[in-house]
Design a protein around this motif. Sequence first.
Motif, mmCIF file in Angstrom:
data_model
loop_
_atom_site.group_PDB
_atom_site.id
_atom_site.type_symbol
_atom_site.label_atom_id
_atom_site.label_comp_id
_atom_site.label_asym_id
_atom_site.label_seq_id
_atom_site.Cartn_x
_atom_site.Cartn_y
_atom_site.Cartn_z
ATOM 1 N N SER A 1 -31.563 13.442 18.273
ATOM 2 C CA SER A 1 -32.593 14.089 19.129
ATOM 3 C C SER A 1 -32.160 15.560 19.314
ATOM 4 O O SER A 1 -31.064 15.961 19.078
ATOM 5 N N PHE A 2 -33.190 16.309 19.413
ATOM 6 C CA PHE A 2 -33.115 17.857 19.521
ATOM 7 C C PHE A 2 -32.170 18.099 20.755
ATOM 8 O O PHE A 2 -31.388 19.037 20.734
ATOM 9 N N GLY A 3 -32.194 17.277 21.728
ATOM 10 C CA GLY A 3 -31.129 17.560 22.981
ATOM 11 C C GLY A 3 -29.882 17.302 22.621
ATOM 12 O O GLY A 3 -29.002 17.794 23.015
ATOM 13 N N GLU A 4 -29.584 16.603 21.588
ATOM 14 C CA GLU A 4 -28.281 16.276 21.090
ATOM 15 C C GLU A 4 -27.828 17.630 20.112
ATOM 16 O O GLU A 4 -26.687 17.703 19.855
ATOM 17 N N VAL A 5 -28.621 18.150 19.800
ATOM 18 C CA VAL A 5 -28.380 19.640 18.975
ATOM 19 C C VAL A 5 -28.287 20.758 19.446
ATOM 20 O O VAL A 5 -27.292 21.733 19.400
ATOM 21 N N LYS A 6 -29.318 20.929 20.555
ATOM 22 C CA LYS A 6 -29.467 22.336 21.077
ATOM 23 C C LYS A 6 -28.292 23.005 21.621
ATOM 24 O O LYS A 6 -28.251 24.272 21.829
ATOM 25 N N ASN A 7 -27.734 22.201 22.382
ATOM 26 C CA ASN A 7 -26.573 22.835 23.224
ATOM 27 C C ASN A 7 -25.341 22.810 22.354
ATOM 28 O O ASN A 7 -24.164 23.144 22.886
ATOM 29 N N GLY A 8 -25.286 22.443 21.044
ATOM 30 C CA GLY A 8 -24.145 22.773 20.215
ATOM 31 C C GLY A 8 -23.439 21.206 20.107
ATOM 32 O O GLY A 8 -23.734 20.485 21.073
ATOM 33 N N GLY A 9 -22.657 21.311 19.218
ATOM 34 C CA GLY A 9 -21.794 19.800 19.436
ATOM 35 C C GLY A 9 -21.330 19.479 18.139
ATOM 36 O O GLY A 9 -21.294 20.264 17.090
ATOM 37 N N THR A 10 -21.149 18.336 17.980
ATOM 38 C CA THR A 10 -20.589 17.771 16.620
ATOM 39 C C THR A 10 -21.350 16.315 16.248
ATOM 40 O O THR A 10 -21.466 15.519 17.282
ATOM 41 N N LEU A 11 -21.646 16.353 15.064
ATOM 42 C CA LEU A 11 -22.191 15.022 14.332
ATOM 43 C C LEU A 11 -21.271 14.525 13.276
ATOM 44 O O LEU A 11 -21.104 15.354 12.383
ATOM 45 N N ILE A 12 -20.515 13.208 13.576
ATOM 46 C CA ILE A 12 -19.690 13.117 12.680
ATOM 47 C C ILE A 12 -20.150 11.617 12.008
ATOM 48 O O ILE A 12 -20.620 10.788 12.734
ATOM 49 N N PHE A 13 -20.157 11.610 10.721
ATOM 50 C CA PHE A 13 -20.187 10.472 9.909
ATOM 51 C C PHE A 13 -19.175 9.935 9.244
ATOM 52 O O PHE A 13 -18.337 10.801 8.872
ATOM 53 N N ASN A 14 -18.940 8.541 9.384
ATOM 54 C CA ASN A 14 -18.042 8.095 8.736
ATOM 55 C C ASN A 14 -18.636 7.262 7.383
ATOM 56 O O ASN A 14 -19.335 6.447 7.615
ATOM 57 N N MET A 15 -18.143 7.810 6.163
ATOM 58 C CA MET A 15 -18.757 7.285 5.096
ATOM 59 C C MET A 15 -17.880 6.351 4.431
ATOM 60 O O MET A 15 -16.593 6.138 4.575
ATOM 61 N N GLY A 16 -18.579 5.489 3.598
ATOM 62 C CA GLY A 16 -18.052 4.244 2.701
ATOM 63 C C GLY A 16 -18.537 4.161 1.440
ATOM 64 O O GLY A 16 -19.824 4.699 1.464
ATOM 65 N N PRO A 17 -18.002 3.237 0.660
ATOM 66 C CA PRO A 17 -18.386 2.977 -0.643
ATOM 67 C C PRO A 17 -19.520 1.866 -0.969
ATOM 68 O O PRO A 17 -20.090 1.787 -1.734
ATOM 69 N N ARG A 18 -19.826 1.349 0.260
ATOM 70 C CA ARG A 18 -20.870 0.241 0.286
ATOM 71 C C ARG A 18 -21.767 0.609 1.514
ATOM 72 O O ARG A 18 -21.412 0.946 2.493
ATOM 73 N N ALA B 1 -18.216 11.037 -4.172
ATOM 74 C CA ALA B 1 -19.146 10.646 -5.104
ATOM 75 C C ALA B 1 -19.438 9.041 -4.915
ATOM 76 O O ALA B 1 -20.518 8.752 -4.973
ATOM 77 N N GLU B 2 -18.358 8.281 -4.600
ATOM 78 C CA GLU B 2 -18.552 7.117 -4.439
ATOM 79 C C GLU B 2 -18.626 6.493 -2.718
ATOM 80 O O GLU B 2 -19.706 5.685 -2.604
ATOM 81 N N ASN B 3 -18.361 7.374 -1.859
ATOM 82 C CA ASN B 3 -18.636 7.194 -0.439
ATOM 83 C C ASN B 3 -19.796 7.885 0.150
ATOM 84 O O ASN B 3 -19.737 8.843 0.825
ATOM 85 N N ILE B 4 -20.854 7.327 -0.445
ATOM 86 C CA ILE B 4 -22.190 7.749 0.007
ATOM 87 C C ILE B 4 -22.821 7.293 1.173
ATOM 88 O O ILE B 4 -23.872 7.512 1.663
ATOM 89 N N TYR B 5 -22.370 5.945 1.479
ATOM 90 C CA TYR B 5 -23.146 5.316 2.648
ATOM 91 C C TYR B 5 -22.427 5.412 4.050
ATOM 92 O O TYR B 5 -21.269 5.528 4.146
ATOM 93 N N VAL B 6 -23.284 5.761 4.813
ATOM 94 C CA VAL B 6 -23.015 5.711 6.434
ATOM 95 C C VAL B 6 -22.147 4.364 7.047
ATOM 96 O O VAL B 6 -23.095 3.647 6.868
ATOM 97 N N GLN B 7 -21.093 4.549 7.518
ATOM 98 C CA GLN B 7 -20.629 3.313 8.062
ATOM 99 C C GLN B 7 -20.493 3.392 9.592
ATOM 100 O O GLN B 7 -21.179 2.560 10.122
ATOM 101 N N SER B 8 -20.648 4.716 10.128
ATOM 102 C CA SER B 8 -20.785 4.841 11.571
ATOM 103 C C SER B 8 -20.881 6.295 11.699
ATOM 104 O O SER B 8 -20.806 7.159 11.054
ATOM 105 N N VAL B 9 -21.620 6.531 12.999
ATOM 106 C CA VAL B 9 -22.103 7.961 13.317
ATOM 107 C C VAL B 9 -21.727 8.189 14.852
ATOM 108 O O VAL B 9 -21.573 7.089 15.552
#
Lengths: 729, 729
Positions: free
Chosen positions: A700-717, A679-687
Amino acid sequence: MRPFVGTQGEGNTYPGPSAPFGMVQLGPDTEKELWETASGYEYSDPTIMGFSLTHLSGTGIPDLGDFLFVPQVGEPKFVSGTKTDPDSGYQSRYSHDEETASAGYYKVKLQKSGVTVELTAGERAGMMRMTFPASDDASILTDLTHVLNGKKWKVIWSHLRVEDNSTITGFHLVNGWAKERALYFAARYSKPFDKAEILSDGKPVVYNTYRFRSEKEATGTNLQFLAHYKTGDRQTIVIKVAVSAISAENALKNLDTEIHDWNFEKVREQTRTKWDKELARIEIEGSREEKETFYTSLYHAFLAPSLYQDVTGEYRGLDQNIHQAKGFTNYTIFSLWDTYRATHPLFALIQAPRDADMINSMLAHYDQSVEHMLPIWSLQANETWCMVGYHAVPVIVDAYLKGVPGINRDRAYDAIKTTATNPRYDNVATYAKLGWVPFDKENESVSKTLEYAYDDYCIARMAKALGKRDDFAVFSKRAASYKNLFDPSVGLMRGKDSQGKWHTPFNPHFYDETAGVNDFTEGTSWQYSWYVPHDVPGLMALMGGREAFAKKLDDLFTFKEADKSKGVSDIQGRIGEYWHGNEPSHHVIYLYSYAGQPWKAAERLHEIVTTQYGNKPNSLSGNDDCGQMSAWYMFTCLGFYPVCPGSDYYAIGAPQLRKAKLNLSNGKKFTTIANNLSAENIYVQSVEVNGKRLDNPFLSFGEVKNGGTLIFNMGPRPSQWGTQPKIPE
Amino acid sequence: MRPFVGTQGEGNTYPGPSAPFGMVQLGPDTEKELWETASGYEYSDPTIMGFSLTHLSGTGIPDLGDFLFVPQVGEPKFVSGTKTDPDSGYQSRYSHDEETASAGYYKVKLQKSGVTVELTAGERAGMMRMTFPASDDASILTDLTHVLNGKKWKVIWSHLRVEDNSTITGFHLVNGWAKERALYFAARYSKPFDKAEILSDGKPVVYNTYRFRSEKEATGTNLQFLAHYKTGDRQTIVIKVAVSAISAENALKNLDTEIHDWNFEKVREQTRTKWDKELARIEIEGSREEKETFYTSLYHAFLAPSLYQDVTGEYRGLDQNIHQAKGFTNYTIFSLWDTYRATHPLFALIQAPRDADMINSMLAHYDQSVEHMLPIWSLQANETWCMVGYHAVPVIVDAYLKGVPGINRDRAYDAIKTTATNPRYDNVATYAKLGWVPFDKENESVSKTLEYAYDDYCIARMAKALGKRDDFAVFSKRAASYKNLFDPSVGLMRGKDSQGKWHTPFNPHFYDETAGVNDFTEGTSWQYSWYVPHDVPGLMALMGGREAFAKKLDDLFTFKEADKSKGVSDIQGRIGEYWHGNEPSHHVIYLYSYAGQPWKAAERLHEIVTTQYGNKPNSLSGNDDCGQMSAWYMFTCLGFYPVCPGSDYYAIGAPQLRKAKLNLSNGKKFTTIANNLSAENIYVQSVEVNGKRLDNPFLSFGEVKNGGTLIFNMGPRPSQWGTQPKIPE
């Protein structure tokens, strides 16, 4: 999954059962005249009129609600009565404590009769299980005059036949939102009628001994059927029901092909299994509330468009002829002004075969259209022409360019181009010539110009892919038309007449949906001025650059003026003049990512997800619009959104779920992970996407279409992430 | 052949073209509201409203008249106007001097516009050729609201589409005599529209720049289409038109399959050739007037029943479902209370394949009937339940026993028996139990009893042929029911209540067709008391023997009382209380032959043939009733008449033609010759059939079926011939 979500207030969803994208949507109706209760059910209503076979999910305009079934005990009533005086008719009080709903199932106890009604639905046929108290005067009324009429629509004609001692069929022709809508039904009862009675204008159809009149059939404008029964305590009577747009014969075929016996639980289980399979297309981790909210959203997104084809393969076309669907399954209910935004882009990822069927249904519609146009807002073999633009185009282009199989590109392109160049439609020809739709020739001229421009960008994209250079040039030029309506003196989009003069006086907060008085479609200039999804850099330049653009965005969220305007009561979810309850706002928050201020997007997205969605009946802030409100929510939870369908990229916002896995239609898996989300860590720090760092807030769609992983690192600011965006072309 | 015969007064025929038994009957309409002008055309009317595509021939109740086409010059009108003030609308004065009609062709000049309209018709499609004067404001209106409505029927809904620059399609749903009748049409114009305009409620359908509205299609209750043209002097515009009960698509298929080019003369010639072939089924010698009268009668008998099936083999069934006709051609318009008497018996001889198709159409109707009944009076997928009895039975039994091929006897018998034992229909069950229909339970109780009894005789005949002994006994007993309603105290048929009490007071001349007030159907006791066609000896016995019977017959021709009664204005052709203008009288004159006084029959037959038939518009004394009046005439001219269809014999009357040859459907020829026939020599002196002397005034089917010759020798005075009749069983 909570089918009641959106049933209270503006959501306009319905709680009754439907198979995924099913042709029947059985459900309780509490209301038929109020425009605001377009789906027939409002959670706050104290009474239920009965149970009809078809419903629209989340639309702003009522229709359907065909063929109401009402169990009664004692002297039967033939009018509905009122909410405040239900005993003046057949409607009954009920309690939410005695009401439940889940995927493919609904149950309620009617207090007046003591009858418990359970509903389930297959694709084209459903079942009603009614459990009666002991009574010598039990009955089940079928009211053919019932439709969700908003006081405006009416049953033009109907007929009814008692086929045998436990089967009826019927038909009505409705002049509704769909101007000429024919629907047939069939119903088989588990218990033979003790007495079968047809009523016309409230009076029994009887032979008067002059010229013979069969008591087994009738035609007219006001027909009802009453099945009389003597019931024992807790006696159940099951009714199998089905519809067809073709004939009573086909309704019976639909019924008998889909449901072979009287096993209510079997149908319920089959439909639950179908939903389990469909809802598994996205797997998420989250709290119970998050899961309920998310899967209800997915459920709502998978209710429409709905199947519109009999088991014979026949369907009623836009030309009212009977067609055989060849090589595709026919769907109807295309709320395209809404669903092109996020619903169809979602389908392109996880419902690709159905998206192709829907697109092929749109192409069939085009073939059958007297205007040679793709659907604008089509509803059961009718074109309602609702809203503006030609947004079948982005749906088709997005699916085609994203590789959805099963679309004939040449046929699709012909349809797209012909649609976008119809000289009769909404001053498209003037727009093509002048570069804008002039307000002195056409209502909603600014919205139309802006939406045409975006749609034309999509056409240019497809033209380019198909090597059609001339078309690419023509439609690229049209796509830039938005520039012609930007008035630098006010810094906003503004109506311009055919002489090139600005619309004066100009109130940028003016909102009025009365016909013929506004340059904007369900919106204000301040809301619509953001509508250049395909050329945000161009818009930024007009607005004075990125900083000024971002500052202007901030302003949007603080204005209040338009709140007092006429006709806006059904659009809620307001943050200043950003109104999440209606579609023109849906892409706007993501523009912060284009402006290098993704943390502002993160704040607004989090605010909306936590305050305007949820697992309660009143959780939806606006019409769900056949799944668009829900699809916005799901993309937002995943952390990205199709600001510009037809393009190759999504804008990244801020994820609202710790983990989600998209089971793509091509068999690949695309997973989103939001580390440290809270609830506090709503800000993206890196992806990071597919193992690579992603600093630009676009996926990009090219980054999605073959499957994979999208990782967000979240923080409070807020962080520096995404503050130097390079907007993709 | 004179298509105008019967168009003036009570005949209710129409002058426009139709192929034999065709699905379209193009023609001028002079009237749509008067009940008395059921076919839409009254020769005495001074104005023509326009030209519609379908018409009923000779019925007493109006319907059809679908889709009116009206050429106009100058400011177009959209309402019909009145006969006295045609300039207030689109109707136009015309002159019979500028009007012609022949088989498959009609032509008239409209005085208002100066446009000459020619019509021709194929099976399902027809053509209109309009020759215009030079005008900048020529137009052709198509009025979808036009139906022959008798002020009572109405167009419930319609739609209209401008398919391309020279093609329109449309639909209307009519609540008429047929309660729910859907009909589609298609029209292709030889000249592209200069402008195509749809009008709804008299106003042009235009886009108001708010929500798009196509100007190429509309739905509603009041639609019209206006094709605008600039015409040169004597410019012809040809319109090809077709109908379908299924869809606009099928109407176009019907049109394009039947008519390939714009050659009006070719279609006219094809239809003329068809008529030549059909009318050649009977070859006669006679004066020009006799030939014109006879062949017009044959023409009228060959207009109905009419084809009701698209080129695809599809037709709309009584259940409103779309059926594929398998193994037969589907027909509609079964005016059976009329046509079982002489029309179908004529068909059994010279139209056997079509008679079989008609019977198979009746059996399909039975299959589709919610009451499981054969048609009573069926009209385009509707049962009107008009009149009484179940006279599909004699049609089927007569055809079956006369060896008409193509009838499945078991299927037919099941349908017959089920129809005759429907416990809901017109107190048939009470009749079966009591032996009569009681007047306190059922209106028209005497007529119903008598007609059931005759129909039941037919069932018994077929049961016997099929070896169904029990059924033979049951229906033979029912066939004697007439005896129960003969009141010896008055010597006539009389209503009896369920307690067995006679209806008192009793006026044997009472006539009133108001619903629910009479024991007789369009008749008096004096007229109906002769209705025992299957057991004349039995009736004679009740009436006191042959002499008393004959004396009573004489009386019938002298009474005048019933003339003053209510509702009888449309039945003319009166000789005392013998009213030739309606069917209950049709067999009565032939009863003189049963009574041993054939010379009296000869006098009356000659009187009627010479005074109530002819080649003039006003020559028919009553509704032609889909050919029954005409078929009576033809049999009478030949010298014999099917007093009792379903039996094996005809009654011999007195021939009215010197020579006639029936080309039987089995390839045999049966010739009648009346030696010495003249205006004075009207009495039969002797008869010879197939070379053998025939003294008994009855002709068996066995004497006809293999071909042969029936020779009458005529003289100026009554002879002893036929005075010792032996009535066949």
